[in-house]
Design a protein around this motif. Structure first.
Motif, short mmCIF file in Angstrom:
data_model
loop_
_atom_site.label_atom_id
_atom_site.label_comp_id
_atom_site.label_asym_id
_atom_site.label_seq_id
_atom_site.Cartn_x
_atom_site.Cartn_y
_atom_site.Cartn_z
N LEU A 29 34.58 49.04 29.05
CA LEU A 29 35.66 49.02 30.03
C LEU A 29 35.35 49.89 31.24
O LEU A 29 35.65 49.51 32.38
CB LEU A 29 36.96 49.49 29.36
CG LEU A 29 37.58 48.52 28.34
CD1 LEU A 29 38.81 49.15 27.70
CD2 LEU A 29 37.96 47.21 29.02
N ILE A 30 34.72 51.07 31.01
CA ILE A 30 34.36 51.94 32.14
C ILE A 30 33.36 51.22 33.04
O ILE A 30 33.49 51.21 34.28
CB ILE A 30 33.80 53.27 31.62
CG1 ILE A 30 34.92 54.07 30.92
CG2 ILE A 30 33.19 54.08 32.76
CD1 ILE A 30 34.42 55.32 30.23
N ALA A 31 32.33 50.62 32.40
CA ALA A 31 31.33 49.90 33.20
C ALA A 31 31.97 48.74 33.95
O ALA A 31 31.65 48.47 35.12
CB ALA A 31 30.21 49.40 32.29
N LEU A 32 32.91 48.05 33.27
CA LEU A 32 33.57 46.92 33.91
C LEU A 32 34.40 47.38 35.11
O LEU A 32 34.38 46.73 36.18
CB LEU A 32 34.46 46.20 32.90
CG LEU A 32 35.25 45.01 33.42
CD1 LEU A 32 34.31 43.91 33.89
CD2 LEU A 32 36.21 44.48 32.35
N VAL A 33 35.12 48.50 34.96
CA VAL A 33 35.94 49.00 36.06
C VAL A 33 35.06 49.38 37.26
O VAL A 33 35.38 49.05 38.41
CB VAL A 33 36.79 50.20 35.59
CG1 VAL A 33 37.45 50.89 36.78
CG2 VAL A 33 37.85 49.74 34.60
N VAL A 34 33.93 50.07 36.99
CA VAL A 34 33.04 50.48 38.08
C VAL A 34 32.47 49.26 38.80
O VAL A 34 32.45 49.17 40.04
CB VAL A 34 31.92 51.38 37.54
CG1 VAL A 34 30.88 51.67 38.63
CG2 VAL A 34 32.50 52.69 37.02
N VAL A 35 32.01 48.29 38.00
CA VAL A 35 31.40 47.10 38.60
C VAL A 35 32.44 46.31 39.39
O VAL A 35 32.18 45.84 40.51
CB VAL A 35 30.77 46.22 37.50
CG1 VAL A 35 30.35 44.86 38.06
CG2 VAL A 35 29.56 46.94 36.91
N LEU A 36 33.63 46.15 38.80
CA LEU A 36 34.67 45.41 39.52
C LEU A 36 35.07 46.12 40.81
O LEU A 36 35.35 45.47 41.83
CB LEU A 36 35.90 45.23 38.61
CG LEU A 36 35.73 44.24 37.44
CD1 LEU A 36 37.02 44.19 36.62
CD2 LEU A 36 35.39 42.85 37.96
N ALA A 37 35.11 47.47 40.78
CA ALA A 37 35.44 48.21 42.00
C ALA A 37 34.39 47.99 43.08
O ALA A 37 34.72 47.75 44.26
CB ALA A 37 35.57 49.70 41.68
N MET A 38 33.09 48.05 42.68
CA MET A 38 32.04 47.83 43.67
C MET A 38 32.06 46.40 44.19
O MET A 38 31.88 46.15 45.38
CB MET A 38 30.68 48.15 43.04
CG MET A 38 30.47 49.63 42.74
SD MET A 38 30.64 50.68 44.21
CE MET A 38 29.33 50.02 45.23
N VAL A 39 32.26 45.44 43.28
CA VAL A 39 32.32 44.04 43.71
C VAL A 39 33.50 43.83 44.64
O VAL A 39 33.41 43.14 45.67
CB VAL A 39 32.40 43.12 42.48
CG1 VAL A 39 32.70 41.68 42.90
CG2 VAL A 39 31.09 43.16 41.70
N ALA A 183 23.41 47.42 42.69
CA ALA A 183 22.18 47.11 41.95
C ALA A 183 21.72 48.32 41.15
O ALA A 183 21.27 48.19 40.00
CB ALA A 183 21.10 46.64 42.92
N ALA A 184 21.83 49.52 41.76
CA ALA A 184 21.41 50.73 41.05
C ALA A 184 22.31 50.98 39.84
O ALA A 184 21.84 51.35 38.75
CB ALA A 184 21.45 51.93 42.00
N ILE A 185 23.64 50.78 40.04
CA ILE A 185 24.56 50.98 38.92
C ILE A 185 24.27 49.99 37.80
O ILE A 185 24.29 50.33 36.60
CB ILE A 185 26.01 50.85 39.41
CG1 ILE A 185 26.37 52.03 40.32
CG2 ILE A 185 26.99 50.76 38.24
CD1 ILE A 185 27.76 51.93 40.93
N ALA A 186 24.00 48.72 38.16
CA ALA A 186 23.70 47.71 37.15
C ALA A 186 22.45 48.08 36.37
O ALA A 186 22.41 47.97 35.13
CB ALA A 186 23.53 46.34 37.81
#
Length: 645
Positions: A29-39, A183-186
């Motif tokens: 969920l944390i990774a999803l929130v970060v990715v969704l925020a960046m997207v 990309a770095a976060i991914a």
């Protein structure tokens, strides 16, 4: 893990905060929130860039629109005012569109204070200076005033375009930077997830696999380290407990396997015995043969040397002997016993309503002498029941001391219920056959009454009139009565022959068409009436013999009524066996008045018999007639009422 472990719940699982699933879900969920925020941030930047790009296009078009207005003002051709106002309207529409924006397109001025001030300056210069100058120039031969304002407007519009482009350049840089960060976060998130999954799942699974391999190699001393409090920690504790139990129980494993194998074999034998007994009881045997076969099979199953079956007399509640195997006449002379205990050497007693096995050595002296002389050491007795009704009991005699297990006792009780159901089915079948005979006899009696009884009454009346005429010496009346007597005797003879033929009618499945053809041919020969027979194109399944026989009886009765009452010279018979079955018999005879017959309450044409037969096969019968217009009998059997063939 024991129930006293503070991290364990009642179902043996770790508490929610220690569960592996909690960690995986939380990290995901944390990774999803970060990715969704960046997207979402990059999508917002793209949307801003697209809207600002459209604003640049429309703002740049303002310069072209202003020049077009100047061109139209300087053209002296006809229509100058119309073309100029058209260009002014287009200019107003463009400025209004930029002012209100369109997020769906998207189109809007960037939300920057300096850009907003410059935009208001451009729009105000047009509305306050240029547009009034253009409108005034429409009434003058030249457009000098408007042309003086044009360079300033173009300069201000250029400045606005450059400011928007500079803002877009900054947002483009932010978009590229955001994409790089994403990309770095991914990459970092993927590496972190791989490491965590290896640490949380793969490494414990490898340890568990290693332990299982060592356990398979019979290294029962192997134990797994408990390094966590999650599900794998629970598995490690469970594995260690399993290893302890296997280490303790391995020595007795072979004995347990033998016990389980013996239990399964016993269960299979019981199931086989029940299946064999059910198949035998379903055979069409007489009651005595049924009981004898049942008793011999049970004795063979339980290694009994003797046995008997006794039926309960519902009138005086006596147990009467039906069959016995392996018992001498002296031992079974108690078939008129008044109590259950008297029928089985006085050794049987009841426990919870079931007669159980007894040891003759423990019975009262003198009450088991017959059994002891026969060499029997014990007896087991069980009830024969059906639907909570006791029909009797059966016994098994053993020459050695025998103790039945609970499973054997339950099997014997079940067999007693099977025998009770079979005997009850035989009794119900006999009652059904008796009822069918009674019903058929009733229909036969009605047929005799409608034919012979009426004819004999007519002959009796004519004989009385003949006797009176003879006594008076009235020759003329005698000559009138004699032909009537001859005709009545001939009709009665025909009725008797017809009834005998009908009563001998028998059918097998699929013989209905041939039987109908024979019946119609016989009717033609006996009466000489022109009779047409037609079979429909239906391809339905044949009716079962019982329904076929009822159809044939109804046809015979309808043709008999035509012969006796209609005075017809043509008859039509139609049969159709489709999804529904139908039969119709129509003639061109004298007919009758249904209302008049109903008022008199008469059924002299066999209507009552035909209705009863139709009701027995769950069919519908309809009779239509008018005086002088013939009669029609219609039989309809819906497909839903067909019996199973």
């Amino acid at each position: 893990m024991t129930s006293t472990d503070p991290i364990a719940e009642s179902d043996g699982l770790p508490s929610p905060r220690h569960r592996l699933s909690t960690r995986i879900v939380a990290s995901s969920l944390i990774a999803l929130v970060v990715v969704l925020a960046m997207v979402g941030w990059t999508l917002w930047l793209s949307w801003q860039l697209e809207g600002a790009g459209a604003a640049i296009n429309d703002t740049g078009s303002l310069r072209m629109r202003a020049n077009r207005v100047a061109v139209e003002l300087m053209r002296p051709q006809a229509g100058r005012e119309f073309r100029t106002r058209e260009q002014i309207d287009v200019m107003d529409d463009t400025i209004a569109r930029l002012a209100r924006g369109n997020p769906a397109r998207p189109l809007f001025i960037p939300n920057d204070e300096a850009i907003r001030i410059q935009w208001r300056d451009v729009a105000g210069y047009w509305n306050e200076r240029m547009k009034p100058a253009a409108i005034r120039a429409l009434g003058q031969p030249d457009a000098a005033t408007y042309l003086e304002t044009l360079p300033e407007f173009v300069s201000r519009a250029d400045t606005l375009v450059r400011m928007i482009e500079q803002d877009n350049a900054g947002k483009t840089t932010s978009l590229r930077l955001s994409q790089g960060v994403l990309a770095a976060i991914a990459s970092a998130g993927t590496l972190a997830m791989i490491y965590l999954l290896y640490l949380w799942i793969i490494s414990p699974v490898l340890r568990l696999r290693d332990g299982l391999q060592r356990m398979a190699a019979r290294e029962f001393s192997t134990r797994l380290p408990v390094e966590s409090q999650d599900e794998f920690g629970v598995l490690a504790r469970g594995y260690n407990r399993m290893a302890d139990e296997l280490q303790d129980l391995y020595a007795g494993l072979e004995r347990r396997v033998e016990e389980k194998t013996a239990q399964l074999a016993a269960q299979n034998r019981d199931i086989g015995a029940l299946y064999d007994m059910a198949a035998f009881l379903n055979l069409p045997n007489e009651i005595e043969a049924l009981c004898d076969g049942f008793l011999r099979r049970v004795m063979l199953q339980f290694d009994a040397e003797g046995g008997s079956i006794r039926a309960l007399d519902p009138n005086n509640e006596k147990l009467n002997l039906m069959v016995s195997v392996g018992l001498s006449d002296a031992l079974v002379e108690s078939e008129h016993c008044m109590k259950v205990e008297d029928c089985y050497c006085g050794a049987a007693t009841r426990q919870d309503g079931v007669i159980v096995i007894q040891d003759f050595r423990q019975a009262q002296p003198g009450k088991d002498l017959n059994c002891q002389r026969e060499g029997f050491a014990s007896v087991a007795v069980f009830r024969i029941v059906t639907r909570d009704e006791v029909l009797g009991s059966y016994s098994l005699h053993f020459r050695h001391q025998r103790k039945l297990t609970p499973g054997e006792s339950q099997l014997l009780e079940t067999l007693g219920r099977h025998l009770g159901v079979a005997l009850d089915n035989r009794r119900l079948s006999a009652q059904a056959r008796q009822l069918a005979v009674v019903q058929e006899r009733g229909l036969v009696a009605q047929g005799l009454h409608d034919s012979l009884a009426q004819g004999l009454n007519f002959l009796n009346l004519q004989l009385q009139m003949l006797d009176a005429a003879v006594k008076r010496g009235d020759a003329e009346e005698i000559e009138e009565i004699l032909p009537l007597l001859r005709t009545g005797v001939d009709e009665s003879y025909q009725d008797v022959r017809e009834l005998l033929t009908n009563f001998r009618s028998k059918l097998s499945q699929g013989d209905l068409q041939a039987a109908i053809e024979d019946t119609v041919d016989r009717f033609r020969r006996q009466t000489g009436i022109e009779t047409a027979l037609r079979f429909g194109p239906g391809q339905g399944a044949p009716l079962p013999p019982e329904q076929q026989l009822q159809v044939l009886f109804i046809l015979q009765e309808a043709l008999s009524n035509v012969r006796k009452h209609s005075e017809a010279d043509r008859v039509e018979v139609a049969v159709d066996n489709g999804r529904d079955f139908s039969l119709s018999v129509s003639d061109n005879g004298q007919g009758y008045d249904p209302a008049e017959v109903a008022e008199r309450g008469e059924s002299h044409v066999g209507l009552h018999i035909m209705r009863e037969r139709a009701a027995r096969m769950r069919a519908m019968i309809k009779l239509e007639s008018q005086p002088g217009a013939g009669t029609r009998v219609s039989l309809a059997l819906p497909g839903s009422e067909r019996q199973a063939a």
